[in-house]
Write a protein that holds these residues in place. Structure first.
Motif, short mmCIF file in Angstrom:
data_model
loop_
_atom_site.label_atom_id
_atom_site.label_comp_id
_atom_site.label_asym_id
_atom_site.label_seq_id
_atom_site.Cartn_x
_atom_site.Cartn_y
_atom_site.Cartn_z
N TYR A 236 30.81 81.88 18.87
CA TYR A 236 31.85 82.87 19.15
C TYR A 236 32.71 82.42 20.33
N LYS A 237 32.07 81.94 21.39
CA LYS A 237 32.81 81.52 22.58
C LYS A 237 33.74 80.35 22.26
N MET A 238 33.25 79.42 21.45
CA MET A 238 34.08 78.27 21.12
C MET A 238 35.29 78.68 20.25
N ASP A 239 35.06 79.58 19.30
CA ASP A 239 36.18 80.06 18.47
C ASP A 239 37.18 80.84 19.32
N TYR A 240 36.67 81.62 20.27
CA TYR A 240 37.55 82.37 21.18
C TYR A 240 38.33 81.41 22.07
N ALA A 241 37.65 80.35 22.54
CA ALA A 241 38.33 79.35 23.36
C ALA A 241 39.47 78.70 22.58
N ARG A 242 39.22 78.41 21.32
CA ARG A 242 40.27 77.79 20.49
C ARG A 242 41.46 78.74 20.33
N GLN A 243 41.17 80.04 20.16
CA GLN A 243 42.26 81.02 20.06
C GLN A 243 43.08 81.06 21.35
N LEU A 244 42.42 80.99 22.50
CA LEU A 244 43.13 80.99 23.78
C LEU A 244 44.00 79.75 23.91
N LEU A 245 43.48 78.61 23.48
CA LEU A 245 44.27 77.38 23.51
C LEU A 245 45.46 77.48 22.56
N ASP A 246 45.22 78.07 21.38
CA ASP A 246 46.30 78.25 20.40
C ASP A 246 47.44 79.09 20.98
N SER A 247 47.11 80.05 21.84
CA SER A 247 48.12 80.97 22.37
C SER A 247 49.12 80.26 23.27
N GLY A 248 48.70 79.13 23.85
CA GLY A 248 49.60 78.40 24.75
C GLY A 248 49.74 79.01 26.12
N SER A 249 48.94 80.03 26.41
CA SER A 249 49.06 80.75 27.69
C SER A 249 48.09 80.26 28.75
N TYR A 250 47.14 79.41 28.37
CA TYR A 250 46.11 78.98 29.32
C TYR A 250 45.89 77.48 29.23
N ASN A 251 45.58 76.87 30.39
CA ASN A 251 45.20 75.46 30.35
C ASN A 251 43.70 75.34 30.10
N VAL A 252 43.21 74.11 30.00
CA VAL A 252 41.81 73.88 29.63
C VAL A 252 40.85 74.50 30.63
#
Length: 291
Positions: A236-252
């Motif tokens: 779940y955390k990894m899929d959520y992390a990917r969604q955050l990266l997809d949003s373009g609003s957060y860096n790694v």
């Protein structure tokens, strides 16, 4: 804004993707030919089916699915999506669908000879494995040339998971889960670890909070969600992390901190374990696919 995409996978097999990220309801209408089975999956938000010129409505909530089949008449799709709602629909002919299960169709009730001409309706829950596939259908980042192949694979995967009875909370191999109260406690455990993903409670603390002993928590969670508590949380955390990266609003680094990794190297290692690539390379692949 509301949007829709119609993907014709094969003859008599179509996938529709509805997405309303706006602030007002989104309405869509599609004619559906006689003899097509309709599968509807509410990934998030709330949608409403409108029948008989709106005289009859049926709500579909988050993590719910519906199956409609009426061989006697056409059943057009009139759907209203509330704001922040995502829905996937699969339309497949009874003939094509029967072919998928030709050797093992006995457990599909409406495929039996005595029922094949009867209308059919079923409401169900979306399992965690189905939710992952549905999420992937909304986060397509591969080359456009293989898009149809990707959707075809995910469409068939979704149907197979829909009829995977081993994820049924009432399955005979786990008798204690027949108690609906225990099922609700396990689902509460899932909600707790998701809400506290950055600092999840220990297993004993989690068991005490929901009112089950540790053994029943472990066994029940595995039965319903197909994984251990922390195995499920990791995915779940990894899929959520990917969604955050997809949003373009957060860096790694920001994404890593949001899901509970105090050091960037630990997050990078976890992301690579899950997806086979680093977050940085994943971001580069997203950016390179944007025209």
């Amino acid at each position: 804004m509301g949007s829709q995409e119609i993907i014709k996978i094969e003859e008599d097999f179509t996938l529709l993707r509805f997405q309303n990220d706006g602030i007002t309801p989104f309405h869509t209408h599609h004619e559906v030919s006689n003899g097509l089975i309709q599968f509807h999956f509410g990934l998030k938000g709330k949608a409403k089916f409108l029948f008989n010129q709106g005289n009859y409505t049926l709500e579909m909530n988050e993590e719910k699915s519906y199956l409609f089949y009426n061989p006697q008449k056409e059943l057009p799709l009139n759907l209203e999506l509330a704001p922040n709602t995502w829905v996937i629909t699969i339309l497949i002919s009874i003939q094509k669908f029967h072919g998928l299960f030709s050797n093992e169709a006995s457990h599909i009730p409406f495929l039996s000879d005595e029922n094949k001409d009867k209308k059919y309706y079923k409401e169900g829950d979306i399992s965690p494995s189905m939710a992952i596939v549905l999420t992937q259908l909304f986060h397509y980042n591969l080359n456009p040339s293989i898009k149809n192949l990707y959707y075809k694979g995910k469409g068939y995967e979704l149907l197979s998971l829909y009829f995977n009875r081993s994820e049924d909370p009432n399955a005979e191999q786990c008798p204690f889960l027949i108690d609906e109260d225990n099922v609700m406690k396990i689902k509460k455990a899932k909600e707790i670890i998701i809400a506290n993903m950055a600092e999840p409670p220990g297993l004993q603390e989690l068991a005490d909070t929901i009112g089950l002993n540790l053994k029943k928590l472990k066994m029940g969670f595995k039965q319903i969600y197909g994984d251990t508590v922390y195995g499920f949380l990791f995915d779940y955390k990894m899929d959520y992390a990917r969604q955050l990266l997809d949003s373009g609003s957060y860096n790694v680094n920001e994404v890593g901190l949001k899901i509970g990794y105090s050091t960037g190297s630990h997050f990078i290692a976890a992301f690579k374990k899950k997806f086979g690539t680093t977050p940085k390379k994943y971001l580069m692949s997203i950016n390179s696919s944007i025209p």
